[in-house]
Design an enzyme around this catalytic site. Structure first.
Site, short mmCIF file in Angstrom:
data_model
loop_
_atom_site.label_atom_id
_atom_site.label_comp_id
_atom_site.label_asym_id
_atom_site.label_seq_id
_atom_site.Cartn_x
_atom_site.Cartn_y
_atom_site.Cartn_z
CE LYS A 156 29.31 76.41 0.58
NZ LYS A 156 28.30 77.44 0.33
CB THR A 235 23.54 63.94 2.19
OG1 THR A 235 23.63 64.68 0.98
CG2 THR A 235 23.83 62.47 1.94
NE ARG A 237 20.50 70.84 8.54
CZ ARG A 237 21.80 70.62 8.32
NH1 ARG A 237 22.20 69.52 7.70
NH2 ARG A 237 22.71 71.49 8.73
CG ASP A 261 24.11 61.53 6.50
OD1 ASP A 261 24.47 60.60 7.26
OD2 ASP A 261 24.62 62.66 6.52
CD GLU A 266 19.23 64.77 11.88
OE1 GLU A 266 19.06 64.25 10.78
OE2 GLU A 266 20.24 65.45 12.17
CG HIS A 298 23.44 64.88 10.34
ND1 HIS A 298 22.36 65.71 10.50
CD2 HIS A 298 24.33 65.59 9.60
CE1 HIS A 298 22.58 66.86 9.89
NE2 HIS A 298 23.77 66.81 9.33
CD GLN A 299 28.25 57.64 8.62
OE1 GLN A 299 27.63 56.86 9.32
NE2 GLN A 299 29.39 57.30 8.03
P1 NAI Z 1 24.98 75.97 -0.61
O1 NAI Z 1 24.37 77.15 0.05
O2 NAI Z 1 26.34 76.09 -1.21
O3 NAI Z 1 23.99 75.43 -1.76
C1 NAI Z 1 22.62 75.29 -1.60
C2 NAI Z 1 21.99 75.44 -2.98
O4 NAI Z 1 20.59 75.12 -2.85
C3 NAI Z 1 22.08 76.86 -3.53
O5 NAI Z 1 22.59 76.83 -4.84
C4 NAI Z 1 20.65 77.35 -3.51
O6 NAI Z 1 20.34 78.25 -4.57
C5 NAI Z 1 19.89 76.03 -3.67
N1 NAI Z 1 18.49 76.10 -3.31
C6 NAI Z 1 17.86 76.97 -2.47
N2 NAI Z 1 16.53 76.72 -2.47
C7 NAI Z 1 16.33 75.69 -3.31
C8 NAI Z 1 15.18 74.98 -3.76
N3 NAI Z 1 13.96 75.32 -3.36
N4 NAI Z 1 15.34 73.97 -4.64
C9 NAI Z 1 16.57 73.65 -5.10
N5 NAI Z 1 17.70 74.28 -4.73
C10 NAI Z 1 17.58 75.29 -3.85
O7 NAI Z 1 24.94 74.81 0.48
P2 NAI Z 1 25.81 73.47 0.51
O8 NAI Z 1 27.07 73.73 1.24
O9 NAI Z 1 25.87 72.86 -0.82
O10 NAI Z 1 24.91 72.57 1.49
C11 NAI Z 1 23.60 72.17 1.13
C12 NAI Z 1 22.91 71.60 2.35
O11 NAI Z 1 23.51 70.39 2.74
C13 NAI Z 1 23.00 72.49 3.62
O12 NAI Z 1 21.99 73.50 3.64
C14 NAI Z 1 22.81 71.50 4.72
O13 NAI Z 1 21.43 71.42 5.06
C15 NAI Z 1 23.26 70.17 4.11
N6 NAI Z 1 24.46 69.65 4.74
C16 NAI Z 1 24.45 68.38 5.25
C17 NAI Z 1 25.56 67.83 5.85
C18 NAI Z 1 25.58 66.43 6.37
O14 NAI Z 1 26.46 66.09 7.19
N7 NAI Z 1 24.70 65.56 5.94
C19 NAI Z 1 26.78 68.64 6.02
C20 NAI Z 1 26.72 69.93 5.39
C21 NAI Z 1 25.59 70.42 4.81
#
Ligand code: NAI
Length: 349
Positions: A156, A235, A237, A261, A266, A298-299
């Site tokens: 996403k 952004t 983890r 981020d 952290e 982490h914002q």
């Molecule tokens: P999502 O689940 O929609 O997308 C994650 C994508 O990563 C998927 O398409 C998946 O197939 C792919 N993926 C899995 N293993 C992989 C690998 N080894 N190499 C490359 N791609 C791989 O998740 P979304 O919503 O896009 O969020 C992604 C990450 O962002 C979350 O898991 C979270 O850790 C982080 N996040 C950070 C925030 C922040 O405030 N900085 C807030 C929200 C999420």
């Protein structure tokens, strides 16, 4: 019907505001605890049946056993990521739900803000002009148009990032083990193997989840395969990056700048005010000395829209659990990577 009594950990004023507003519709009892959830604070959930943790709360097997003994039936995370939960240990003990989507725009836009600031050095210009220093020496950037961005993870957030960077006129290469070739054709970007992404990208941005397979995906080996002068933005983890290897690459000028981020250690620092305290983490302290490293705590998620969506979805998760409805936002170690048969029936156990 049993009434939800929610123990919310790591609560900040903005959580209280957004949850109190959303809770007008539900009327649940919510206790807002400032403490982080861990084995010492888990007892606070006494007299509650739902626990609501955030990203830096610990939900390991020890905590899970305490929560279970106190009668907790549901853990509903206020985040999309759930790497802080031991899914195997919790399976068949307590249901776990999360907020799969609250604003991919918030995170992708923040990643873009980091890129623009690092490229055009606005974080440094701000301090110069405030000090009446109107020199632009050392602030030179590059046109993003025509450069190549490597997007790791095209879920996403990664997809919104691709739209934004395409708007800047960048060429996009992406890596995702579950590549969506139709989407790539429609949007005009290309999936490549990860090594090719490292070799081609001027900017690399991380949008994959933290798993055993992605832990320290950016390490000395992958850094050595990158273009000289690459910019890295994380952004996702903190543990996606081996921070010591990144610091070495920054010192050697292999990496020209980094926007972080998230940081692997952290949990002790982020979301808290340490301005009058000593930082004992030497790695974090070193990172903060680089003029070409921009750390935000982490914002990425932190927009009004995202906070409202987090509160709404979390309270809906609780309602679904107590109304015995289909738990569409449930996660378990079975359905993490596979089609979980039980989930299709509504609950993972
Ligand atoms: P999502 O689940 O929609 O997308 C994650 C994508 O990563 C998927 O398409 C998946 O197939 C792919 N993926 C899995 N293993 C992989 C690998 N080894 N190499 C490359 N791609 C791989 O998740 P979304 O919503 O896009 O969020 C992604 C990450 O962002 C979350 O898991 C979270 O850790 C982080 N996040 C950070 C925030 C922040 O405030 N900085 C807030 C929200 C999420």
């Amino acid at each position: 019907m049993e009434k939800a009594r929610v123990a919310m950990f790591d609560s900040k004023s903005y959580d209280v505001d957004s949850f109190q507003k959303a809770n007008k519709e539900y009327g649940y009892e919510i206790s807002f605890f400032k403490e982080n959830l861990n084995s010492e604070t888990a007892v606070l959930c006494q007299d509650h049946n739902v626990v609501c943790p955030f990203v830096n709360d610990t939900v390991d097997s020890e905590v899970i056993d305490i929560l279970k003994s106190k009668g907790i039936k549901l853990i509903t995370l206020r985040s999309a990521g759930y790497n802080n939960v031991d899914l195997k240990a919790v399976y068949k003990k307590i249901h776990v739900m999360h907020v799969p989507q609250y604003s991919p725009y918030a995170v992708a836009e923040h990643a873009a803000a980091l890129m623009l600031a690092l490229n055009r050095k606005t974080h440094r210009a701000f301090y110069r002009t405030r000090d009446s220093n109107f020199s632009i020496e050392g602030l030179i950037g590059f046109d993003m148009r025509g450069k190549t961005a490597g997007v790791i993870g095209t879920g996403k957030i990664g997809r919104v990032m691709i739209d934004i960077l395409t708007g800047f006129g960048m060429n996009i290469v992406a890596y995702d083990p579950y590549a969506d070739e139709d989407y790539a054709r429609e949007k005009g970007f290309k999936y490549v193997e990860i090594q090719e992404l490292y070799g081609k990208s001027d900017i690399i941005t991380l949008h994959c989840p933290l798993t055993k397979g992605t832990y320290h995906i950016i390490n000395s080996e992958s850094l050595s395969r990158m273009k000289d002068g690459v910019m890295i933005v994380n952004t996702g983890r903190g543990q996606l990056i081996d921070t010591r290897a990144l610091i070495k690459a920054l010192k050697e000028k292999k990496v020209s700048s980094a926007g972080l981020d998230v940081y692997e250690e952290e949990s002790e620092y982020f979301f808290e005010d340490f301005s009058s305290k000593v930082i004992s983490d030497d790695v974090l302290a070193r990172l903060l000395t680089f003029p070409n490293v921009l750390v935000t705590s982490h914002q990425g998620f932190f927009t009004r829209e995202a906070l409202n969506n987090i509160a709404d979805t979390t309270l809906q998760n609780i309602k679904k659990y107590f109304n015995d409805e289909y738990l569409d936002n449930e996660i378990c170690y079975r359905c993490e990577n596979t089609e979980c048969v039980k989930k299709k029936k509504g609950r993972c156990f």
